[in-house]
Scaffold this motif. Structure first.
Motif, PDB file in Angstrom:
ATOM      1  N   ALA A 320     -17.887  63.419 -25.097  1.00 42.70           N
ATOM      2  CA  ALA A 320     -18.040  62.395 -26.134  1.00 42.70           C
ATOM      3  C   ALA A 320     -16.759  61.579 -26.275  1.00 42.70           C
ATOM      4  N   ALA A 321     -15.623  62.262 -26.252  1.00 44.21           N
ATOM      5  CA  ALA A 321     -14.339  61.556 -26.351  1.00 44.21           C
ATOM      6  C   ALA A 321     -14.115  60.666 -25.144  1.00 44.21           C
ATOM      7  N   LEU A 322     -14.514  61.128 -23.967  1.00 46.59           N
ATOM      8  CA  LEU A 322     -14.294  60.362 -22.742  1.00 46.59           C
ATOM      9  C   LEU A 322     -15.120  59.082 -22.716  1.00 46.59           C
ATOM     10  N   THR A 323     -16.384  59.146 -23.133  1.00 49.98           N
ATOM     11  CA  THR A 323     -17.209  57.933 -23.128  1.00 49.98           C
ATOM     12  C   THR A 323     -16.618  56.865 -24.041  1.00 49.98           C
ATOM     13  N   SER A 324     -16.049  57.291 -25.160  1.00 54.67           N
ATOM     14  CA  SER A 324     -15.439  56.329 -26.083  1.00 54.67           C
ATOM     15  C   SER A 324     -14.119  55.795 -25.549  1.00 54.67           C
ATOM     16  N   LEU A 325     -13.287  56.683 -24.979  1.00 53.50           N
ATOM     17  CA  LEU A 325     -11.991  56.234 -24.481  1.00 53.50           C
ATOM     18  C   LEU A 325     -12.156  55.295 -23.292  1.00 53.50           C
ATOM     19  N   ILE A 326     -13.189  55.498 -22.498  1.00 54.33           N
ATOM     20  CA  ILE A 326     -13.463  54.571 -21.391  1.00 54.33           C
ATOM     21  C   ILE A 326     -13.713  53.170 -21.921  1.00 54.33           C
ATOM     22  N   SER A 327     -14.511  53.066 -22.972  1.00 49.63           N
ATOM     23  CA  SER A 327     -14.814  51.739 -23.526  1.00 49.63           C
ATOM     24  C   SER A 327     -13.577  51.122 -24.171  1.00 49.63           C
ATOM     25  N   LEU A 328     -12.764  51.923 -24.849  1.00 50.46           N
ATOM     26  CA  LEU A 328     -11.530  51.418 -25.448  1.00 50.46           C
ATOM     27  C   LEU A 328     -10.568  50.935 -24.361  1.00 50.46           C
ATOM     28  N   HIS A 329     -10.452  51.694 -23.297  1.00 49.54           N
ATOM     29  CA  HIS A 329      -9.591  51.335 -22.174  1.00 49.54           C
ATOM     30  C   HIS A 329     -10.063  50.026 -21.549  1.00 49.54           C
ATOM     31  N   GLU A 330     -11.369  49.879 -21.426  1.00 49.40           N
ATOM     32  CA  GLU A 330     -11.930  48.684 -20.782  1.00 49.40           C
ATOM     33  C   GLU A 330     -11.623  47.416 -21.566  1.00 49.40           C
ATOM     34  N   VAL A 331     -11.555  47.513 -22.896  1.00 45.94           N
ATOM     35  CA  VAL A 331     -11.225  46.344 -23.717  1.00 45.94           C
ATOM     36  C   VAL A 331      -9.879  45.758 -23.288  1.00 45.94           C
ATOM     37  N   SER A 332      -8.868  46.611 -23.200  1.00 43.36           N
ATOM     38  CA  SER A 332      -7.532  46.153 -22.829  1.00 43.36           C
ATOM     39  C   SER A 332      -7.437  45.819 -21.348  1.00 43.36           C
ATOM     40  N   THR A 333      -8.106  46.613 -20.494  1.00 45.53           N
ATOM     41  CA  THR A 333      -8.076  46.340 -19.057  1.00 45.53           C
ATOM     42  C   THR A 333      -8.664  44.978 -18.739  1.00 45.53           C
ATOM     43  N   ALA A 334      -9.817  44.668 -19.330  1.00 41.74           N
ATOM     44  CA  ALA A 334     -10.444  43.360 -19.100  1.00 41.74           C
ATOM     45  C   ALA A 334      -9.540  42.231 -19.580  1.00 41.74           C
ATOM     46  N   PHE A 335      -8.862  42.460 -20.693  1.00 41.69           N
ATOM     47  CA  PHE A 335      -7.953  41.440 -21.235  1.00 41.69           C
ATOM     48  C   PHE A 335      -6.815  41.148 -20.254  1.00 41.69           C
ATOM     49  N   PHE A 336      -6.104  42.175 -19.816  1.00 39.02           N
ATOM     50  CA  PHE A 336      -4.977  41.968 -18.899  1.00 39.02           C
ATOM     51  C   PHE A 336      -5.460  41.442 -17.547  1.00 39.02           C
ATOM     52  N   HIS A 337      -6.592  41.936 -17.089  1.00 43.91           N
ATOM     53  CA  HIS A 337      -7.156  41.516 -15.798  1.00 43.91           C
ATOM     54  C   HIS A 337      -7.435  40.013 -15.778  1.00 43.91           C
ATOM     55  N   GLU A 338      -8.030  39.509 -16.849  1.00 45.27           N
ATOM     56  CA  GLU A 338      -8.454  38.110 -16.868  1.00 45.27           C
ATOM     57  C   GLU A 338      -7.379  37.167 -17.395  1.00 45.27           C
ATOM     58  N   GLU A 339      -6.643  37.592 -18.397  1.00 44.72           N
ATOM     59  CA  GLU A 339      -5.660  36.691 -18.992  1.00 44.72           C
ATOM     60  C   GLU A 339      -4.374  36.605 -18.160  1.00 44.72           C
ATOM     61  N   MET A 340      -4.011  37.687 -17.475  1.00 42.21           N
ATOM     62  CA  MET A 340      -2.800  37.678 -16.651  1.00 42.21           C
ATOM     63  C   MET A 340      -3.105  37.407 -15.179  1.00 42.21           C
ATOM     64  N   ASN A 341      -4.410  37.300 -14.864  1.00 40.71           N
ATOM     65  CA  ASN A 341      -4.863  37.020 -13.497  1.00 40.71           C
ATOM     66  C   ASN A 341      -4.282  38.015 -12.493  1.00 40.71           C
ATOM     67  N   ILE A 342      -4.385  39.299 -12.844  1.00 42.16           N
ATOM     68  CA  ILE A 342      -3.932  40.365 -11.954  1.00 42.16           C
ATOM     69  C   ILE A 342      -5.130  41.224 -11.572  1.00 42.16           C
ATOM     70  N   SER A 343      -4.951  42.102 -10.596  1.00 39.10           N
ATOM     71  CA  SER A 343      -6.056  42.937 -10.143  1.00 39.10           C
ATOM     72  C   SER A 343      -6.487  43.896 -11.239  1.00 39.10           C
ATOM     73  N   ARG A 344      -7.717  44.359 -11.128  1.00 42.50           N
ATOM     74  CA  ARG A 344      -8.244  45.302 -12.109  1.00 42.50           C
ATOM     75  C   ARG A 344      -7.431  46.600 -12.093  1.00 42.50           C
ATOM     76  N   SER A 345      -7.031  47.038 -10.902  1.00 40.28           N
ATOM     77  CA  SER A 345      -6.250  48.259 -10.789  1.00 40.28           C
ATOM     78  C   SER A 345      -4.901  48.127 -11.499  1.00 40.28           C
TER      79      SER A 345
END
Length: 452
Positions: A320-345
């Motif tokens: 249960a904790a992992l499913t939530s932390l994945i979504s929280l992580h994705e919020v910031s990952t998508a932000f840095f990925h798209e706004e800084m124009n860097i790779s997803r990794s």
């Protein structure tokens, strides 16, 4: 990143399970039974379901509309709808909130993994005083909780770097059924215990004399937190929805899954607690102190079964904790990925490292109480600021933004898929977003600070 290259969920089932996984977390398995125990059981549940429909569904639709309309990370999504107005900062605020929550949420998630290990090796066997001391010794240890929170973040990182369809969606299709199976098995085992009927009655026989303003406000708050509203998760996931996704139907299905899992969590915990005469209103200590003692006592005649049930329970908590932390992580990952124009990794690595550092300091604040600000431990401070200030404020501003700034035609087009679906409930949605939801969130906010 061009919009045509943007990732999407690969199936409707993936959409439902991934988004439900975002909503389902420790708030369901830990906070919901705690709230129900403190507020009278069945009566609280009925009020909670009413609040979910009144507050949860409209607020969820807000984030769905913004995310799918913009097809971008949360910050850019709000900016697209807000233009150059100050409303655009709500999106940045949501990303920041999700980032902060990730930093301390991983601490409790790590505790869950420690208890999985402890259940396997039998470290939780002992009298109530031993179990209580075990938690105190572990949570204040300078390095053990840090090891587990880093492990938890690395698991999350592995899922995120694989992408939306191959990472998040594929993991959700495994973890959500596993979570449900574990819940059902443990609930059945708990209901077969002696005197379990008292716990079942507590959960399903409402005593409406216990319903007062505190129950209503508690249920409103739980509805808000349980559905992961106001932290950018739902908005980010909705940006991966297809244009054909039925937003209202999806919201109702996700809310239903979330509520069923919360009730199953109560059915898992209360019969076991009542069977040994435990305290159903034990509060946050319920999971890491009360329940290990319950498992030890309830299955004392069958210790092997008790070990298996305890292992399954803490594995359930970890999932249960992992499913939530994945979504929280994705919020910031998508932000840095798209706004800084860097790779997803690279974006995911930034988030993993930065949030792990926050988590380390939050964990160390249990070991060294001097790690504090404004008279609060860092962990408690992050929890308080994000949960009691940022989340309600973000949800409140989003309702005002959607209800009074965004053009009604945009809302109507998104909810009806450009007029191909019925719009009969659009007026109800708009009324809730403009008047009901802001008032409810304001009441939650004022209640948290003891103003009402």
């Amino acid at each position: 990143m061009k919009q045509t290259e943007r990732a999407n969920f690969g199936s409707r089932l993936g959409i439902i399970l991934a988004t439900a996984g975002s909503a389902v977390g420790l708030g369901n398995v830990w906070r919901f039974p705690t709230m129900a125990g403190e507020h009278g059981g069945a009566a609280f549940i009925l009020v909670y379901i009413f609040c979910v429909l009144l507050l949860g569904v409209p607020c969820m639709l807000n984030e769905f509309i913004i995310g799918r309309r913009a097809q971008a990370n949360t910050a850019r999504a709000y900016s697209k709808l807000a233009g150059g107005t100050p409303w655009r900062f709500i999106g940045y605020f949501g990303v920041f909130t999700g980032f902060i929550i990730s930093g301390y949420y991983c601490v409790v998630s790590g505790w869950c993994l420690q208890y999985v290990y402890a259940s396997i090796v039998g470290e939780l066997d002992g009298d109530p005083a031993f179990v209580q001391q075990y938690f105190a010794d572990f949570s204040t240890n300078p390095w053990k909780p840090i090891v587990w929170l880093v492990v938890f973040f690395l698991i999350t990182h592995f899922v995120i770097v694989r992408g939306v369809e191959k990472g998040i969606e594929r993991a959700s299709k495994v973890m959500m059924p596993l979570l449900f199976i574990l819940l059902v098995v443990i609930a059945v085992a708990a209901c077969l215990l002696p005197n379990a009927g008292r716990g079942i009655s507590f959960l399903f026989s409402p005593d409406f004399s216990k319903v007062d303003s505190s129950v209503l406000l508690g249920a409103l708050g739980q509805a808000f937190y349980s559905l992961s509203l106001g932290m950018g998760c739902l908005c980010t996931y909705a940006s991966y929805f297809s244009r054909q996704t039925h937003l209202t139907k999806s919201a109702l299905q996700i809310v239903s899954i979330d509520t069923v899992i919360a009730i199953l969590a109560g059915l898992m915990i209360f019969p076991a607690v009542f069977s040994v005469g435990g305290d159903v209103g034990a509060g946050p200590s319920l999971v890491f102190i009360t329940l290990p003692n319950v498992f030890n006592q309830a299955f004392s005649a069958m210790p092997f079964v008790g070990h298996i049930i305890a292992l399954m329970f803490y594995l359930l908590l970890s999932v249960a904790a992992l499913t939530s932390l994945i979504s929280l992580h994705e919020v910031s990952t998508a932000f840095f990925h798209e706004e800084m124009n860097i790779s997803r990794s690279s974006a995911a690595t930034i988030v993993t490292v930065a949030c792990s550092i926050i988590g380390v300091f939050c964990s160390l604040s249990f070991y060294n109480t001097d790690l504090s600000l404004f008279g609060m431990q860092l962990f408690d401070l992050f929890d308080f600021v994000s949960g009691q200030i940022f989340l309600p404020l973000g949800g409140f501003l989003t309702c005002l933004f959607m209800g009074w700034y965004v053009k009604k035609q945009i809302l109507y087009d998104e909810l009806t898929n450009q007029g191909t679906l019925s719009g009969r409930l659009f007026g109800v949605y708009l009324f809730c977003v403009r008047f009901v939801c802001p008032l409810c969130i304001l009441l939650i906010f004022l209640n948290q600070f003891g103003i009402i």
